[in-house]
Design an enzyme around this catalytic site. Structure first.
Site: not given
Length: 326
Positions: A55, A213-216, A218-219
């Protein structure tokens, strides 16, 4: 905050994915903003901090994390990953992905694993990594061989617990036979179901799941209408203009349900995820202290079975447009 068990490792139900704090991931970010965000996460109880040597350039994210946790190391469950930042002159094998760039380059040969770990320890300014992951399986190396080299790090006190990221059920089983795996980290959210075989195998073996990515991306916050310049998500098919607009239309019922419950769409997405399995933990990332507090508060939400059923019915009623990373 409520906690979850990942094998023998106890972590907060909501941790913090630090990838968002490096430039070139979600647009530009300055060091002061990034450090402030990570301190806010720690203050809010999201002390399971997840990073990687890949990263940002030259270990940027690990070095950032190391600076912020320097005087708070004892309260942090520190996780990092290896295999994508390959030493000069070493082979780089292709791992195909669904993003625009098409592939990642991986090398998880056993002879390199100790060097990866030692580099991360220097970047992080610590003498032990709490949870160490192979970032992606190497197509040219059996996963059990990589796991064997990782097990030596546990034996020698450089690492406390082992993890695997972005693996199949068969790969998890093979690695776990060599050394106990505490956690498998794979994408999982309302718009990306976890593989059923992987979940069943993790449950059978007593392995926790860390949802990246549990919020897609940020989507699922309901706030993404367009992407700024330099945003990594331009590579993601689901965020391309036509797909993004259509997906926002499809998710309107989820946003409306969150409003009726008096919580934010992000909180509903995270709470729903935590209700899927008692051994799943989530690592959302954010640069905004208010959003970090909002995310961590989701750990203490209890959703009524009727609400969960309504969410599941809504999600089953449509397909998301565009592919994901894997």
């Amino acid at each position: 905050m409520r906690t979850r068990e990942l094998g023998a490792l106890n972590v907060p139900a909501i941790g913090f994915g630090a990838m968002v704090l490096s430039p070139g991931m979600y647009g530009e970010v300055d060091e002061a903003q990034a450090e402030r965000a990570l301190r806010s996460a720690l203050d809010a109880g999201a002390v399971h901090v997840d990073t990687s040597d890949a990263y940002g350039p030259d270990g940027h994210n690990e070095r950032l994390v190391g600076r912020v946790i320097k005087n708070r190391r004892d309260e942090v469950v520190l996780a990092t990953k290896f295999g994508l930042t390959i030493p000069e002159g070493e082979a780089a094998r292709a791992f195909p992905v669904g993003y625009a760039y098409g592939e990642l380059r991986v090398n998880a040969e056993p002879r390199l694993v100790r060097g990866y770990a030692e580099r991360s320890l220097r970047n992080l300014g610590t003498d032990v990594i709490d949870l160490y992951y192979a970032h992606y399986p190497d197509p040219g190396v059996p996963i059990e061989e990589t796991a064997g080299a990782m097990a030596e790090l546990v034996r020698d006190g450089l690492v406390r617990h082992l993890g695997l990221s972005n693996v199949t059920a068969a790969q998890l089983r093979a690695a776990h036979a060599v050394h106990p795996v505490a956690a498998v980290q794979n994408e999982w959210s309302m718009w990306r179901p976890v593989d059923a075989d992987l979940l069943a195998t993790a449950r059978e073996l007593g392995v926790g799941i860390v949802a990246w990515s549990p919020l897609g991306g940020g989507f699922l916050t309901g706030a993404v209408q367009e992407l700024g310049e330099g945003d990594f998500r331009h590579n993601a098919p689901r965020f391309q203009a036509g797909n993004l607009a259509g997906n926002n239309d499809r998710y309107a019922p989820i946003r409306a349900l969150a409003a009726r419950l008096g919580i934010t769409p992000a909180q509903l997405a995270l709470a729903w995820l935590l209700h899927q399995d008692e051994h799943v933990a989530a690592i959302p990332g954010s640069r905004t202290p208010a959003h970090i507090e909002e995310n961590t508060a989701a750990a203490d939400l209890t959703l009524h079975p009727d609400t969960l059923a309504r969410v599941n019915e809504t999600l089953a009623a449509f397909e998301v447009s565009g592919g994901t990373l894997l």
